[in-house]
Design a protein around this motif. Structure first.
Motif, PDB file in Angstrom:
ATOM      1  N   VAL A  17     -21.564  43.609 -14.841  1.00 49.37           N
ATOM      2  CA  VAL A  17     -21.672  42.220 -15.261  1.00 49.37           C
ATOM      3  C   VAL A  17     -21.963  41.297 -14.075  1.00 49.37           C
ATOM      4  CG1 VAL A  17     -20.187  42.504 -17.253  1.00 49.37           C
ATOM      5  CG2 VAL A  17     -19.193  41.877 -15.051  1.00 49.37           C
ATOM      6  N   ASP A  18     -22.014  41.843 -12.883  1.00 47.43           N
ATOM      7  CA  ASP A  18     -22.205  41.031 -11.692  1.00 47.43           C
ATOM      8  C   ASP A  18     -23.678  41.093 -11.279  1.00 47.43           C
ATOM      9  OD1 ASP A  18     -21.280  39.332  -9.855  1.00 47.43           O
ATOM     10  OD2 ASP A  18     -20.343  40.828  -8.549  1.00 47.43           O
ATOM     11  N   TRP A  19     -24.397  39.983 -11.389  1.00 45.64           N
ATOM     12  CA  TRP A  19     -25.830  39.994 -11.101  1.00 45.64           C
ATOM     13  C   TRP A  19     -26.107  39.124  -9.875  1.00 45.64           C
ATOM     14  CZ3 TRP A  19     -29.916  42.819 -12.187  1.00 45.64           C
ATOM     15  CH2 TRP A  19     -31.188  42.302 -11.927  1.00 45.64           C
ATOM     16  N   LYS A  54     -26.221  39.432  -0.137  1.00 49.40           N
ATOM     17  CA  LYS A  54     -25.742  40.572   0.626  1.00 49.40           C
ATOM     18  C   LYS A  54     -24.235  40.593   0.604  1.00 49.40           C
ATOM     19  CE  LYS A  54     -29.526  41.715   3.472  1.00 49.40           C
ATOM     20  NZ  LYS A  54     -30.346  41.473   4.599  1.00 49.40           N
ATOM     21  N   PRO A  55     -23.573  41.654   0.116  1.00 50.95           N
ATOM     22  CA  PRO A  55     -24.175  42.844  -0.504  1.00 50.95           C
ATOM     23  C   PRO A  55     -24.662  42.529  -1.923  1.00 50.95           C
ATOM     24  CG  PRO A  55     -21.797  42.944  -0.670  1.00 50.95           C
ATOM     25  CD  PRO A  55     -22.113  41.685   0.085  1.00 50.95           C
ATOM     26  N   PRO A  56     -25.734  43.158  -2.368  1.00 50.08           N
ATOM     27  CA  PRO A  56     -26.259  42.862  -3.701  1.00 50.08           C
ATOM     28  C   PRO A  56     -25.456  43.529  -4.816  1.00 50.08           C
ATOM     29  CG  PRO A  56     -27.621  44.509  -2.634  1.00 50.08           C
ATOM     30  CD  PRO A  56     -26.560  44.134  -1.647  1.00 50.08           C
ATOM     31  N   HIS A  57     -25.475  42.909  -5.978  1.00 47.27           N
ATOM     32  CA  HIS A  57     -24.899  43.519  -7.180  1.00 47.27           C
ATOM     33  C   HIS A  57     -25.949  43.491  -8.270  1.00 47.27           C
ATOM     34  CE1 HIS A  57     -20.785  43.800  -5.717  1.00 47.27           C
ATOM     35  NE2 HIS A  57     -20.998  42.635  -5.117  1.00 47.27           N
ATOM     36  N   PHE A  58     -26.040  44.573  -9.026  1.00 48.32           N
ATOM     37  CA  PHE A  58     -27.138  44.686  -9.979  1.00 48.32           C
ATOM     38  C   PHE A  58     -26.673  44.910 -11.413  1.00 48.32           C
ATOM     39  CE2 PHE A  58     -28.881  45.964  -5.877  1.00 48.32           C
ATOM     40  CZ  PHE A  58     -29.993  45.137  -5.802  1.00 48.32           C
ATOM     41  N   THR A 111     -42.529  42.617  -0.324  1.00 50.68           N
ATOM     42  CA  THR A 111     -42.939  43.767  -1.138  1.00 50.68           C
ATOM     43  C   THR A 111     -42.092  44.987  -0.786  1.00 50.68           C
ATOM     44  OG1 THR A 111     -45.165  42.889  -1.015  1.00 50.68           O
ATOM     45  CG2 THR A 111     -44.943  45.113  -1.890  1.00 50.68           C
ATOM     46  N   GLY A 112     -41.584  45.673  -1.820  1.00 51.35           N
ATOM     47  CA  GLY A 112     -40.837  46.904  -1.581  1.00 51.35           C
ATOM     48  C   GLY A 112     -39.343  46.701  -1.416  1.00 51.35           C
ATOM     49  N   SER A 113     -38.895  45.449  -1.157  1.00 50.27           N
ATOM     50  CA  SER A 113     -37.462  45.221  -1.039  1.00 50.27           C
ATOM     51  C   SER A 113     -36.814  45.412  -2.411  1.00 50.27           C
ATOM     52  CB  SER A 113     -37.191  43.801  -0.541  1.00 50.27           C
ATOM     53  OG  SER A 113     -37.644  42.856  -1.491  1.00 50.27           O
ATOM     54  N   THR A 114     -35.501  45.679  -2.413  1.00 48.85           N
ATOM     55  CA  THR A 114     -34.836  45.896  -3.700  1.00 48.85           C
ATOM     56  C   THR A 114     -34.873  44.619  -4.534  1.00 48.85           C
ATOM     57  OG1 THR A 114     -33.406  47.359  -2.460  1.00 48.85           O
ATOM     58  CG2 THR A 114     -32.805  46.961  -4.729  1.00 48.85           C
ATOM     59  N   GLY A 115     -34.828  43.455  -3.860  1.00 57.35           N
ATOM     60  CA  GLY A 115     -34.935  42.195  -4.580  1.00 57.35           C
ATOM     61  C   GLY A 115     -36.255  42.089  -5.316  1.00 57.35           C
ATOM     62  N   TYR A 116     -37.346  42.494  -4.622  1.00 51.49           N
ATOM     63  CA  TYR A 116     -38.682  42.484  -5.226  1.00 51.49           C
ATOM     64  C   TYR A 116     -38.725  43.430  -6.408  1.00 51.49           C
ATOM     65  CZ  TYR A 116     -43.830  43.121  -5.393  1.00 51.49           C
ATOM     66  OH  TYR A 116     -45.138  43.194  -5.781  1.00 51.49           O
ATOM     67  N   GLN A 117     -38.149  44.630  -6.210  1.00 51.13           N
ATOM     68  CA  GLN A 117     -38.187  45.616  -7.292  1.00 51.13           C
ATOM     69  C   GLN A 117     -37.337  45.201  -8.475  1.00 51.13           C
ATOM     70  OE1 GLN A 117     -37.045  49.002  -5.073  1.00 51.13           O
ATOM     71  NE2 GLN A 117     -39.129  49.496  -4.442  1.00 51.13           N
ATOM     72  N   SER A 118     -36.272  44.407  -8.220  1.00 52.47           N
ATOM     73  CA  SER A 118     -35.422  44.000  -9.339  1.00 52.47           C
ATOM     74  C   SER A 118     -36.214  43.119 -10.320  1.00 52.47           C
ATOM     75  CB  SER A 118     -34.181  43.257  -8.834  1.00 52.47           C
ATOM     76  OG  SER A 118     -34.537  42.013  -8.276  1.00 52.47           O
ATOM     77  N   ILE A 119     -37.219  42.378  -9.813  1.00 53.31           N
ATOM     78  CA  ILE A 119     -38.089  41.601 -10.704  1.00 53.31           C
ATOM     79  C   ILE A 119     -38.704  42.523 -11.750  1.00 53.31           C
ATOM     80  CG2 ILE A 119     -40.259  40.319 -10.847  1.00 53.31           C
ATOM     81  CD1 ILE A 119     -39.756  39.232  -8.095  1.00 53.31           C
TER      82      ILE A 119
END
Lengths: 293, 309
Positions: free
Chosen positions: B65-67, B72-76, B271-279
């Motif tokens: 439930v944590d988005w 940092k640190p990321p939660h998904f 490009t390629g960062s986890t943030g980018y991929q989360s999109i």
């Protein structure tokens, strides 16, 4: 003496009460829809009134609210929308001609194309932005934040709608026109070119003006393509950086400075005026050329 | 002597047949562009989404439930923005279904041709208002003047899910109204006349004859409108806020899936960062949800349509 029986539905108290409730339900629907539109228009006009002058359209965007305008956004919108029309109209009308006049309904791939157009028309616009981000702005094409990137993405976005409205216009041409032409020895394409297209043209024009005007108001996919930057120059070509009206409005709305609000409202009035003008042209053309066969 | 007649097409005819075939091919290719677009969308979403799930546990994504993917640190945990989308979508439908159906009944069954010819174009204007304008309306008018003053639970700040949902409802109202009206208009008059002959009045004809006969079209209209509401980005981005949180109170701010995509897209992720991929991961989820709704809408029409001759 016999009186004629009344043919109107009998009135009873419970019926009348239900009728009243149903009327209130309907008028609430129409009333709130029209009322929201009126409130929205009044809100932007009142809020934007102090900034609605020629300076708004002749000044460039700026970090200082007093001097900021939307000139580069207007030119950017013109560039993007005209390029989008140049790409999407020939493609969409061509696809519509294929589906209506040439495609055999019993082939699976033609049914697939049809289903696909229907589904694509309902894909959220931001998803097209993701597609553009992955393949056109970055990735294989790598065109960056330019007019052509925006136009390609918006073309894919409006294409299904252009196909759907053009098909409707083509379908409205009576079959007797086609049969007459074919009987005189014309080929299918000759029939389409000389009989179907000229007669479907007004309908195609009206429908496509409305679908391309959607591209003019679109913001979500362009946000994904990095359009939200400060551009203080007009585009000079397809490879030029750009901003468009909806994005400039977005930027003014989301600015921390409250002074940008009237500017955003005034820019909205400009955008709505252009859209209403396009709508009026489309409706005018529809009424002028509407044919009944 | 009988002259020999060639049954071969003449040179002229052969050229015309060739032109015909080339043009048919070009037109078919144009129709194929729409299929290519769909394939590209799927490829664009799937590849980065797969590498996203290489870095992020799928169970954390679907169950958390944590988005906070950009922290940092990321939660998904996608749950909070998924619920955000459900809130905005449900509020929009609560607004648009009754109001849209009311408008459709009025236009199809009650309005005189003159009134109809005025009201219908005005509804079309409402349908053509850009979403960024609705976003301004939600942020600048609906939230401070309606939601903040009337919502009874808690304090309403600058942003609220409720304002975004209400205005999204107004946005999809013309869609519901016009598609439902189309469905009602295609109910044959003979059914209405039969009911009138049996002593029904206009309201009874509308609710007990026209409504059931047009139901499949009405359901399809609602489902399509729901898909548009869930995919709406700009209104959510401007009016709902950017704080992803799981909350039972729509008067608070919140983030939707589409809103997150727009928010992260503006931020220009590397490009390629986890943030980018989360999109792309969220985009894939949004695409699947809206596509299921679209297909459901198309199938409802095909399956349950009453065909009147």
């Amino acid at each position: 003496m016999t009186s004629l029986p009344s043919l109107r539905a009998e009135k009873t108290p419970s019926r009348s009460a239900k009728d009243l409730v149903f009327r209130i339900f309907m008028f609430a629907g129409i009333g709130i829809a029209l009322g929201s539109l009126a409130t929205l228009l009044a809100n932007v006009i009142i809020e934007g009134a102090p900034r609605l002058n020629l300076d708004l359209v002749t000044s460039m965007p700026s970090a200082r609210p007093r001097r900021a305008g939307i000139q580069s956004a207007i030119f950017g919108s013109l560039w993007v929308v005209l390029t989008t029309a140049a790409i999407s109209l020939p493609t969409g009308i061509g696809a519509a001609i294929y589906l209506e006049e040439f495609a055999r309904r019993d082939r699976w791939y033609n049914r697939l194309i049809e289903l696909n157009v229907q589904n694509l028309a309902a894909v959220p616009s931001v998803v097209f932005g993701i597609l553009g981000l992955a393949f056109i702005k970055r990735g294989p094409l790598g065109l960056g934040s330019t007019v052509i990137t925006a136009s390609l993405v918006l073309s894919m976005l409006v294409l299904p709608t252009v196909v759907i409205v053009s098909r409707e216009a083509i379908r409205a041409v009576p079959d007797s026109f086609r049969q007459g032409s074919l009987a005189l020895g014309a080929t299918k394409w000759e029939t389409v070119r000389h009989q179907v297209l000229p007669n479907a043209f007004p309908g195609i024009l009206t429908g496509t003006i409305l679908s391309v005007s959607r591209a003019l108001g679109e913001s979500a996919p362009l946000l994904m393509l990095g359009a939200l930057t400060f551009i203080t120059f007009n585009p000079t070509g397809l490879d030029s950086q750009y901003t468009v009206l909806p994005i400039q409005i977005f930027s003014y709305i989301s600015s921390a400075k409250q002074e940008f609000r009237p500017l955003a409202a005034a820019s909205i009035v400009v955008l709505l005026a252009v859209l209403l003008a396009l709508n009026a042209v489309a409706i005018f053309l529809r009424n002028k050329y509407q044919k009944r066969w | 002597m009988i002259p020999e007649i060639s049954l071969q097409p003449s040179v002229g005819v052969r050229r015309r047949m060739l032109v015909e075939r080339v043009i048919k091919g070009v037109l078919a290719a144009m129709a194929g562009v729409t299929v290519v677009t769909s394939v590209l969308i799927v490829v664009a979403l799937v590849r980065p989404a797969i590498s996203f799930f290489g870095d992020v546990n799928f169970l954390e994504f679907i169950g958390g439930v944590d988005w906070k993917p950009l922290f940092k640190p990321p939660h998904f945990g996608v749950w909070s923005i998924f619920v955000g989308s459900l809130w905005v979508g449900s509020i929009a439908l609560v607004v648009a279904i009754p109001l849209g159906l009311g408008a459709a009944f009025f236009l199809s069954e009650y309005a005189s041709p003159r009134v109809r010819s005025i009201v219908k174009p005005v509804l079309e204007v409402l349908a053509g208002i850009p979403t960024v304008v609705f976003g301004f309306f939600a942020l600048n008018f609906v939230n401070p003047n309606l939601v903040a003053k009337l919502w009874p639970v808690g304090d309403v700040g600058t942003y609220s899910v409720l304002a975004a949902g209400l205005v999204t409802g107004i946005m999809i109202l013309p869609t519901v109204a016009s598609l439902a009206e189309d469905a009602m208009a295609s109910v044959p008059d003979a059914l209405r006349q039969g009911a009138y002959a049996l002593g029904s009045n206009r309201r009874e004809v509308s609710t007990s004859v026209v409504f059931p006969a047009a139901l499949s079209g009405i359901v399809a209209a609602v489902v399509l409108a729901a898909s548009r509401a869930i995919g709406e980005t700009t209104i959510a981005l401007l009016a709902a806020g950017s704080k992803a949180q799981l909350s039972g109170n729509p008067g608070e701010e919140g983030q939707t899936m589409a809103g997150f995509i727009g928010f992260a897209g503006i931020g220009d992720q590397a490009t390629g960062s986890t943030g980018y991929q989360s999109i792309f991961a969220v985009g894939a989820l949004l695409f699947v949800v809206t596509m299921l709704l679209n297909i459901a809408s198309i199938r409802v029409v095909r399956r349950f349509r009453e065909v009147y001759e």
